[in-house]
Design a protein around this motif. Structure first.
Motif, short mmCIF file in Angstrom:
data_model
loop_
_atom_site.label_atom_id
_atom_site.label_comp_id
_atom_site.label_asym_id
_atom_site.label_seq_id
_atom_site.Cartn_x
_atom_site.Cartn_y
_atom_site.Cartn_z
N THR A 103 0.91 -1.14 -0.05
CA THR A 103 0.13 0.08 0.22
C THR A 103 0.88 1.30 -0.06
O THR A 103 0.60 2.21 -0.65
CB THR A 103 -0.94 0.07 1.16
OG1 THR A 103 -0.30 -0.11 2.28
CG2 THR A 103 -1.89 -0.97 1.03
N ASN A 121 3.75 1.50 -1.52
CA ASN A 121 4.07 1.69 -3.02
C ASN A 121 3.37 2.36 -3.72
O ASN A 121 3.39 3.09 -4.69
CB ASN A 121 4.83 0.55 -3.40
CG ASN A 121 6.32 0.22 -2.76
OD1 ASN A 121 7.10 1.06 -2.37
ND2 ASN A 121 6.71 -1.18 -2.56
N ILE A 122 2.00 1.78 -3.62
CA ILE A 122 0.93 2.15 -4.39
C ILE A 122 0.69 3.69 -4.38
O ILE A 122 0.48 4.36 -5.15
CB ILE A 122 -0.32 1.45 -4.14
CG1 ILE A 122 -0.16 -0.19 -4.82
CG2 ILE A 122 -1.42 2.04 -4.70
CD1 ILE A 122 -1.15 -0.99 -4.26
N ALA A 123 0.68 4.12 -2.93
CA ALA A 123 0.45 5.51 -2.68
C ALA A 123 1.83 6.28 -3.13
O ALA A 123 1.15 7.33 -3.89
CB ALA A 123 0.28 5.77 -1.05
N GLY A 135 3.40 5.70 -5.89
CA GLY A 135 3.24 5.43 -7.20
C GLY A 135 2.11 6.54 -7.62
O GLY A 135 2.14 7.34 -8.68
N LYS A 136 1.16 6.95 -6.87
CA LYS A 136 0.09 7.84 -7.08
C LYS A 136 0.45 9.14 -6.66
O LYS A 136 -0.34 10.20 -6.77
CB LYS A 136 -1.11 7.38 -6.56
CG LYS A 136 -1.83 6.01 -6.75
CD LYS A 136 -3.26 5.70 -6.21
CE LYS A 136 -3.81 4.60 -6.91
NZ LYS A 136 -5.03 4.46 -5.98
N LYS A 137 1.55 9.37 -6.17
CA LYS A 137 2.11 10.83 -5.54
C LYS A 137 1.31 11.13 -4.50
O LYS A 137 1.16 12.45 -3.94
CB LYS A 137 1.94 11.91 -6.74
CG LYS A 137 2.80 11.48 -7.78
CD LYS A 137 4.21 11.38 -7.74
CE LYS A 137 5.05 11.27 -8.93
NZ LYS A 137 6.28 10.67 -8.81
N GLU A 138 0.81 10.33 -3.58
CA GLU A 138 -0.10 10.47 -2.58
C GLU A 138 0.80 10.05 -1.05
O GLU A 138 0.63 9.23 -0.42
CB GLU A 138 -1.25 9.70 -2.47
CG GLU A 138 -2.34 9.86 -3.47
CD GLU A 138 -3.58 8.98 -3.56
OE1 GLU A 138 -3.23 7.92 -3.12
OE2 GLU A 138 -4.40 9.12 -4.11
N ASN A 139 1.71 11.09 -0.87
CA ASN A 139 3.04 11.01 -0.07
C ASN A 139 2.24 10.88 1.41
O ASN A 139 2.77 10.04 2.38
CB ASN A 139 3.93 12.01 -0.18
CG ASN A 139 4.77 12.06 -1.39
OD1 ASN A 139 4.60 11.33 -2.23
ND2 ASN A 139 5.57 13.03 -1.72
N LYS A 176 -0.44 9.83 2.34
CA LYS A 176 -1.15 8.55 2.49
C LYS A 176 -0.09 7.51 2.75
O LYS A 176 -0.16 6.49 3.31
CB LYS A 176 -2.09 8.00 1.32
CG LYS A 176 -3.48 8.50 1.44
CD LYS A 176 -4.49 7.72 0.14
CE LYS A 176 -5.82 8.43 0.37
NZ LYS A 176 -6.69 7.83 -0.70
#
Length: 196
Positions: free
Chosen positions: A55, A57-59, A61-65, A67
């Motif tokens: 989770t 790494n996914i965050a 990747g979405k630039k949701e630092n 989260k």
């Protein structure tokens, strides 16, 4: 990752060696009786460590630092908290657990001494093992290896001192294991507080 996993398996090998040389066959049997609890720690560590790392790494990747940091913190909290819960359950139900694992009467006393002490290290073992996945997700696999290596080296040195030097037998091996795991766990927590 492979080196870190091999190093973490050294805990059991080193304990088996020193206990076998000082206590004998019954001591080795006692560590084997408590081994399912160690495997339970690894399973919990994989559950929250790999889940948290995924989770995270996914965050990222979405630039949701924000989260990503939230997931990292939740995973670390679950790792340590589940270790505390497993430790408490083990302390409260130690004899029935060991009997369930098939401990014969002549091994039970050794297994109880060893497992009661080793259970105190469950939060650190789970934190070090699962936290290693979080550190790798942060892009620092060498730090994970270092955390495991330091704990294993400390365990080996203290095993020799406590088992042979102080003649503590099963308790000495268990105390050495807990101290090594605690050092690894503290290193993981320190890194997670200062991650990239």
């Amino acid at each position: 990752s492979i080196i870190a996993m091999l190093v973490s398996s050294l805990y059991n090998i080193v304990d088996q060696f020193f206990i076998g040389r000082s206590v004998g066959e019954l001591g080795n049997a006692a560590t084997n009786i408590s081994f399912p609890l160690s495997i339970s720690c690894v399973a919990i560590a994989l559950l929250f460590g790999i889940g948290g790392a995924s989770t995270f790494n996914i965050a990222m990747g979405k630039k949701e630092n924000d989260k990503a940091v939230f997931y990292l913190g939740n995973a670390a909290s679950l790792l340590f908290g589940s270790g505390v819960i497993l430790c408490i359950i083990t302390q409260l139900l130690l004899k029935p657990i060991l009997m369930f694992f098939g401990s014969p009467d002549n091994v039970l006393a050794y297994a109880m001494v060893y497992t009661r002490i080793v259970a105190l290290g469950f939060p650190f073992l789970i934190m070090a093992t699962g936290g290693g996945h979080l550190i790798r997700a942060d892009g620092r696999p060498k730090i994970t290896m270092l955390c495991n290596l330091v704990g294993a080296i400390i365990n080996t040195i203290l095993d020799a001192i406590f088992v042979f030097g102080f003649q503590w037998g099963m308790a000495g091996a268990a105390v050495a294991t807990v101290i090594g795991q605690a050092c690894s766990g503290v290193m993981v927590v320190y890194y997670l507080k200062h991650c990239k």
